[in-house]
Write a protein that holds these residues in place. Sequence first.
Motif, PDB file in Angstrom:
ATOM      1  N   ASN A  33      25.063 -79.477   7.611  1.00  0.00           N
ATOM      2  CA  ASN A  33      24.748 -80.906   7.623  1.00  0.00           C
ATOM      3  C   ASN A  33      25.064 -81.558   6.284  1.00  0.00           C
ATOM      4  O   ASN A  33      25.551 -82.689   6.239  1.00  0.00           O
ATOM      5  CB  ASN A  33      23.271 -81.111   7.978  1.00  0.00           C
ATOM      6  CG  ASN A  33      23.032 -81.067   9.472  1.00  0.00           C
ATOM      7  OD1 ASN A  33      23.724 -81.723  10.244  1.00  0.00           O
ATOM      8  ND2 ASN A  33      22.054 -80.282   9.897  1.00  0.00           N
ATOM      9  N   ARG A  34      24.798 -80.842   5.195  1.00  0.00           N
ATOM     10  CA  ARG A  34      25.151 -81.375   3.878  1.00  0.00           C
ATOM     11  C   ARG A  34      26.674 -81.539   3.777  1.00  0.00           C
ATOM     12  O   ARG A  34      27.169 -82.562   3.297  1.00  0.00           O
ATOM     13  CB  ARG A  34      24.642 -80.439   2.788  1.00  0.00           C
ATOM     14  CG  ARG A  34      25.090 -80.812   1.371  1.00  0.00           C
ATOM     15  CD  ARG A  34      24.551 -82.159   0.938  1.00  0.00           C
ATOM     16  NE  ARG A  34      24.931 -82.457  -0.439  1.00  0.00           N
ATOM     17  CZ  ARG A  34      24.753 -83.643  -1.011  1.00  0.00           C
ATOM     18  NH1 ARG A  34      24.198 -84.636  -0.332  1.00  0.00           N
ATOM     19  NH2 ARG A  34      25.098 -83.837  -2.262  1.00  0.00           N
ATOM     20  N   GLY A  35      27.421 -80.555   4.265  1.00  0.00           N
ATOM     21  CA  GLY A  35      28.876 -80.665   4.252  1.00  0.00           C
ATOM     22  C   GLY A  35      29.379 -81.815   5.107  1.00  0.00           C
ATOM     23  O   GLY A  35      30.326 -82.517   4.730  1.00  0.00           O
ATOM     24  N   ASN A  36      28.746 -82.032   6.250  1.00  0.00           N
ATOM     25  CA  ASN A  36      29.095 -83.162   7.117  1.00  0.00           C
ATOM     26  C   ASN A  36      28.892 -84.471   6.369  1.00  0.00           C
ATOM     27  O   ASN A  36      29.749 -85.365   6.387  1.00  0.00           O
ATOM     28  CB  ASN A  36      28.225 -83.108   8.383  1.00  0.00           C
ATOM     29  CG  ASN A  36      28.608 -84.148   9.420  1.00  0.00           C
ATOM     30  OD1 ASN A  36      29.307 -85.114   9.122  1.00  0.00           O
ATOM     31  ND2 ASN A  36      28.142 -83.965  10.638  1.00  0.00           N
ATOM     32  N   TYR A  37      27.761 -84.607   5.692  1.00  0.00           N
ATOM     33  CA  TYR A  37      27.454 -85.819   4.933  1.00  0.00           C
ATOM     34  C   TYR A  37      28.493 -86.047   3.830  1.00  0.00           C
ATOM     35  O   TYR A  37      28.935 -87.190   3.604  1.00  0.00           O
ATOM     36  CB  TYR A  37      26.056 -85.679   4.333  1.00  0.00           C
ATOM     37  CG  TYR A  37      25.578 -86.864   3.531  1.00  0.00           C
ATOM     38  CD1 TYR A  37      25.225 -88.052   4.145  1.00  0.00           C
ATOM     39  CD2 TYR A  37      25.445 -86.777   2.140  1.00  0.00           C
ATOM     40  CE1 TYR A  37      24.764 -89.137   3.406  1.00  0.00           C
ATOM     41  CE2 TYR A  37      24.983 -87.848   1.398  1.00  0.00           C
ATOM     42  CZ  TYR A  37      24.643 -89.028   2.033  1.00  0.00           C
ATOM     43  OH  TYR A  37      24.184 -90.100   1.293  1.00  0.00           O
ATOM     44  N   LEU A  38      28.914 -84.990   3.180  1.00  0.00           N
ATOM     45  CA  LEU A  38      29.907 -85.125   2.119  1.00  0.00           C
ATOM     46  C   LEU A  38      31.288 -85.438   2.671  1.00  0.00           C
ATOM     47  O   LEU A  38      31.957 -86.377   2.224  1.00  0.00           O
ATOM     48  CB  LEU A  38      29.957 -83.838   1.287  1.00  0.00           C
ATOM     49  CG  LEU A  38      28.744 -83.561   0.400  1.00  0.00           C
ATOM     50  CD1 LEU A  38      28.764 -82.128  -0.116  1.00  0.00           C
ATOM     51  CD2 LEU A  38      28.692 -84.543  -0.764  1.00  0.00           C
ATOM     52  N   VAL A  39      31.744 -84.664   3.662  1.00  0.00           N
ATOM     53  CA  VAL A  39      33.102 -84.824   4.181  1.00  0.00           C
ATOM     54  C   VAL A  39      33.287 -86.183   4.845  1.00  0.00           C
ATOM     55  O   VAL A  39      34.296 -86.867   4.626  1.00  0.00           O
ATOM     56  CB  VAL A  39      33.430 -83.688   5.171  1.00  0.00           C
ATOM     57  CG1 VAL A  39      34.722 -83.980   5.939  1.00  0.00           C
ATOM     58  CG2 VAL A  39      33.555 -82.364   4.436  1.00  0.00           C
ATOM     59  N   ASN A  40      32.325 -86.575   5.665  1.00  0.00           N
ATOM     60  CA  ASN A  40      32.473 -87.809   6.440  1.00  0.00           C
ATOM     61  C   ASN A  40      31.815 -89.014   5.789  1.00  0.00           C
ATOM     62  O   ASN A  40      31.965 -90.133   6.291  1.00  0.00           O
ATOM     63  CB  ASN A  40      31.894 -87.604   7.843  1.00  0.00           C
ATOM     64  CG  ASN A  40      32.673 -86.570   8.628  1.00  0.00           C
ATOM     65  OD1 ASN A  40      33.892 -86.644   8.729  1.00  0.00           O
ATOM     66  ND2 ASN A  40      31.981 -85.584   9.190  1.00  0.00           N
ATOM     67  N   GLY A  41      31.110 -88.800   4.698  1.00  0.00           N
ATOM     68  CA  GLY A  41      30.469 -89.892   3.996  1.00  0.00           C
ATOM     69  C   GLY A  41      31.022 -90.075   2.600  1.00  0.00           C
ATOM     70  O   GLY A  41      32.015 -90.752   2.389  1.00  0.00           O
ATOM     71  N   LEU A  42      30.375 -89.445   1.623  1.00  0.00           N
ATOM     72  CA  LEU A  42      30.742 -89.658   0.227  1.00  0.00           C
ATOM     73  C   LEU A  42      32.204 -89.371  -0.066  1.00  0.00           C
ATOM     74  O   LEU A  42      32.911 -90.182  -0.670  1.00  0.00           O
ATOM     75  CB  LEU A  42      29.858 -88.788  -0.671  1.00  0.00           C
ATOM     76  CG  LEU A  42      28.427 -89.279  -0.919  1.00  0.00           C
ATOM     77  CD1 LEU A  42      27.647 -88.224  -1.676  1.00  0.00           C
ATOM     78  CD2 LEU A  42      28.446 -90.585  -1.676  1.00  0.00           C
ATOM     79  N   ALA A  43      32.693 -88.204   0.343  1.00  0.00           N
ATOM     80  CA  ALA A  43      34.067 -87.814  -0.005  1.00  0.00           C
ATOM     81  C   ALA A  43      35.108 -88.479   0.891  1.00  0.00           C
ATOM     82  O   ALA A  43      36.304 -88.407   0.593  1.00  0.00           O
ATOM     83  CB  ALA A  43      34.209 -86.294   0.073  1.00  0.00           C
TER      84      ALA A  43
END
Length: 507
Positions: free
Chosen positions: A198-208
């Motif tokens: 979920n943290r990776g999802n937030y980073l890949v599809n959000g911040l990054a």
Amino acid sequence: MKTPLQHSCATAALLALCGALRAMPAMAQTQSLDKPPMPAGAAGQGDRGTLDRGRYLAVAADCAACHTAPRGKPFAGGYGIESPLGTIFATNITPSKTAGIGNYTEPQFARALREGVRADGGRLYPAMPYTSYARMTDEDVHDLYVYFQQGVAPVDAPAAGTRLPFPFNIRPVMALWNLVFVDRKPFQPDPGQSPQVNRGNYLVNGLAHCGTCHTPRNFLMAQRNSAALTGAPLGPWWAPDITADPVHGVGAWSNAELREYLKTGRAEGKGQAAGAMAEAVTNSLQYLRDEDIDAIIAYLRTVPGQEGGRASEERDAGAKPRFGHGTQRSSEPWLRGRDGQSERDSLKTGEALFSGNCASCHAPDGKGSAGQVYPSLSHNTATGAARADNLIAVILYGVERKVGGNEILMPRFDGKSYVNPLSDRQIELIANCVLKEYGNPDVQVTQADVRRARQGGAKPFLARVQPSMAPAMVLAVAALLVWGARTRLRRRRAAARGPGGAPRRRG
């Protein structure tokens, strides 16, 4: 505009200016995934922890890549982002009260970040990935706001303004695109996945905002989320498939290889980051915490490749990922003595051009240098891929990235650096030589391919039709006026005939 949307190709084109974006502001945000909620009464306090978290978020979101011009002051804007519809200049986001965002309140900052709407109500262009940032939590938005207001030096010089051609310069119409394509759902952790995924999802599809480059788009430039992260053209470059597909994606890469690539821009035996990916590594990815890099990798392992077509056919046939066949033979011996010592213009073959321009760094046999600062040309995704976009682009535009204080540099051969420029024909010959000797011999490069890359890549539908939009709108208005005039004339004639169609009598 008065014309209904379904009858206005110009309106549809304007809507598509937002095509690099795919999400509207979140109605309700989840808690931040990497820190506890802010304590009551902490809003507005620029404590060291808040500033540090905000600084890290700015790095993870890669804000500097666009908002800091080469040799410019941090976040002062002025960087020209080349889009298919024209050059978009990033704005000044320092806390300057005259040229930046120093007068923004936190709600105004959040709206600009998540909705692409400035404090004055003006619309931002889609080079600002606000639909990805719409997934950001309230806590992360707060920390980012505090950082930009208190942790960044103000720069009072205004950034260059953006001037796109008509009709793309009509910014308010972009709001209509959001009604058609924007996903309004905020990020919500998947209870079926681990906290790391979920943290990776937030980073890949959000911040990054990885999808802004790696996800293909439809003819109105909206992201095709059904094919998320399966690869897409990015000007003259190709942003590759980064799904878990073992043939076309990164499914066959080990965690160690992915970690090395994200942190350094290189993975031996796979490839080297160039273009926009080199910028992402230089400004953002190398500084992410190891646990965030691992979270990104864990999430990418869950993203399925696109089913159907060639990908599934190759999987069914047991195909393996291709990184070049690796013959690594040298053409140097048979080149010696072929031309006289005083002969001019002797670089007429791909092998001779490679020897004269490439072999000094990549070695005559293409094995590269010790330590792979200059990488091997075999076992390389640029030379072994099913398309040659990145091979052509790297010859034209070179490589430049800085990692850990070390600069990785390959000169550009398009005539805009200190090296002698190469013509389209010469690049065609070199590319085909490299493909034949070290990469995928089934791929062939033409001069038209090189010319297209030199001009910025294949133009999307909207860029192709832009010259005809103004005439089309004039014709549409003229047709509407003619229709209105004929309608009024018919009504007058009907009124003159009177009831039953008989002409009215005078007197």
